[in-house]
Design a protein around this motif. Sequence first.
Motif, PDB file in Angstrom:
ATOM      1  N   GLY A  77       0.816  -1.215   0.000  1.00 50.77           N
ATOM      2  CA  GLY A  77       0.000   0.000   0.000  1.00 50.77           C
ATOM      3  C   GLY A  77       0.844   1.257   0.000  1.00 50.77           C
ATOM      4  O   GLY A  77       0.539   2.239  -0.689  1.00 50.77           O
ATOM      5  N   LEU A  78       1.923   1.226   0.767  1.00 48.72           N
ATOM      6  CA  LEU A  78       2.854   2.358   0.795  1.00 48.72           C
ATOM      7  C   LEU A  78       3.469   2.580  -0.582  1.00 48.72           C
ATOM      8  O   LEU A  78       3.521   3.704  -1.083  1.00 48.72           O
ATOM      9  N   LEU A  79       3.916   1.516  -1.213  1.00 49.22           N
ATOM     10  CA  LEU A  79       4.555   1.642  -2.527  1.00 49.22           C
ATOM     11  C   LEU A  79       3.572   2.136  -3.585  1.00 49.22           C
ATOM     12  O   LEU A  79       3.949   2.918  -4.461  1.00 49.22           O
ATOM     13  N   VAL A  80       2.323   1.708  -3.507  1.00 45.16           N
ATOM     14  CA  VAL A  80       1.309   2.221  -4.433  1.00 45.16           C
ATOM     15  C   VAL A  80       1.134   3.725  -4.203  1.00 45.16           C
ATOM     16  O   VAL A  80       1.071   4.507  -5.153  1.00 45.16           O
ATOM     17  N   ALA A  81       1.074   4.129  -2.939  1.00 39.85           N
ATOM     18  CA  ALA A  81       0.923   5.549  -2.619  1.00 39.85           C
ATOM     19  C   ALA A  81       2.114   6.370  -3.124  1.00 39.85           C
ATOM     20  O   ALA A  81       1.965   7.535  -3.475  1.00 39.85           O
ATOM     21  N   CYS A  82       3.286   5.736  -3.174  1.00 40.89           N
ATOM     22  CA  CYS A  82       4.499   6.396  -3.679  1.00 40.89           C
ATOM     23  C   CYS A  82       4.607   6.291  -5.201  1.00 40.89           C
ATOM     24  O   CYS A  82       5.598   6.714  -5.781  1.00 40.89           O
ATOM     25  N   ASP A  83       3.608   5.691  -5.831  1.00 43.44           N
ATOM     26  CA  ASP A  83       3.569   5.478  -7.283  1.00 43.44           C
ATOM     27  C   ASP A  83       4.704   4.570  -7.759  1.00 43.44           C
ATOM     28  O   ASP A  83       5.255   4.759  -8.830  1.00 43.44           O
ATOM     29  N   GLU A  84       5.025   3.577  -6.937  1.00 46.02           N
ATOM     30  CA  GLU A  84       6.018   2.565  -7.300  1.00 46.02           C
ATOM     31  C   GLU A  84       5.281   1.241  -7.531  1.00 46.02           C
ATOM     32  O   GLU A  84       5.417   0.287  -6.781  1.00 46.02           O
ATOM     33  N   LYS A  85       4.496   1.237  -8.613  1.00 50.81           N
ATOM     34  CA  LYS A  85       3.580   0.125  -8.881  1.00 50.81           C
ATOM     35  C   LYS A  85       4.287  -1.205  -9.089  1.00 50.81           C
ATOM     36  O   LYS A  85       3.822  -2.234  -8.619  1.00 50.81           O
ATOM     37  N   GLU A  86       5.381  -1.188  -9.805  1.00 51.32           N
ATOM     38  CA  GLU A  86       6.057  -2.462 -10.090  1.00 51.32           C
ATOM     39  C   GLU A  86       6.632  -3.076  -8.826  1.00 51.32           C
ATOM     40  O   GLU A  86       6.529  -4.282  -8.621  1.00 51.32           O
ATOM     41  N   ARG A  87       7.238  -2.264  -7.976  1.00 52.79           N
ATOM     42  CA  ARG A  87       7.741  -2.771  -6.692  1.00 52.79           C
ATOM     43  C   ARG A  87       6.590  -3.243  -5.824  1.00 52.79           C
ATOM     44  O   ARG A  87       6.682  -4.274  -5.149  1.00 52.79           O
ATOM     45  N   ALA A  88       5.496  -2.485  -5.830  1.00 45.59           N
ATOM     46  CA  ALA A  88       4.331  -2.864  -5.031  1.00 45.59           C
ATOM     47  C   ALA A  88       3.793  -4.217  -5.486  1.00 45.59           C
ATOM     48  O   ALA A  88       3.441  -5.065  -4.655  1.00 45.59           O
ATOM     49  N   LEU A  89       3.744  -4.428  -6.791  1.00 50.24           N
ATOM     50  CA  LEU A  89       3.249  -5.696  -7.325  1.00 50.24           C
ATOM     51  C   LEU A  89       4.064  -6.866  -6.778  1.00 50.24           C
ATOM     52  O   LEU A  89       3.499  -7.872  -6.320  1.00 50.24           O
ATOM     53  N   GLY A  90       5.378  -6.742  -6.769  1.00 44.51           N
ATOM     54  CA  GLY A  90       6.235  -7.804  -6.232  1.00 44.51           C
ATOM     55  C   GLY A  90       5.992  -8.052  -4.754  1.00 44.51           C
ATOM     56  O   GLY A  90       5.954  -9.207  -4.305  1.00 44.51           O
ATOM     57  N   ILE A  91       5.793  -6.989  -3.994  1.00 44.44           N
ATOM     58  CA  ILE A  91       5.529  -7.120  -2.555  1.00 44.44           C
ATOM     59  C   ILE A  91       4.180  -7.796  -2.327  1.00 44.44           C
ATOM     60  O   ILE A  91       4.050  -8.689  -1.486  1.00 44.44           O
ATOM     61  N   TYR A  92       3.166  -7.376  -3.093  1.00 46.83           N
ATOM     62  CA  TYR A  92       1.848  -8.005  -2.953  1.00 46.83           C
ATOM     63  C   TYR A  92       1.908  -9.486  -3.336  1.00 46.83           C
ATOM     64  O   TYR A  92       1.234 -10.315  -2.725  1.00 46.83           O
TER      65      TYR A  92
END
Length: 163
Positions: A77-92
């Motif tokens: 959620g933090l990474l999505v808020a930071c607009d780091e979608k690709e990193r967020a996808l890996g974390i999810y």
Amino acid sequence: MTGDLAGAAELLGEALELYRTLGARLGEANALRDLGVVLTKARDFTAATDLLAQSRKLYEEVGDLQGEVEALNSTGGLLVACDEKERALGIYQQALLLACQVRSPLEEAHALEGIARCQVRTGMRTAINSLREAVSIYRRIGAAETPTASEYLTYLEACGRDL
């Protein structure tokens, strides 16, 4: 829940200090995670990043896999808020694997919804399928997230996007 982020941060800071004083490491990990979530909502991304990393490390040290998956979803959620979608996808995706391992349907659905939101933003075709799966789980367990995720799914389906 009331939107008083400053008040929530203050109370969580007090709780964190109490847990540290008591040596209650699981309580400390929970307070760190919750404070990280609050600071994400307050858009203090630097502090939130540090707090969520600390919480995940503590969860690992005490062997709380459920806490780890919650910290991973919060980090997504933090990474999505930071607009780091690709990193967020890996974390999810990591969160999803761990949620399945610990048999946590709510965290599994959170991870799937996060994956779907990342997939939509990156134009991946499987977003609707991930979101359908999340909504199905939310409905099965009677989660509070059901209406919001269902509305988003309906919106995506109605948009006729090429997903």
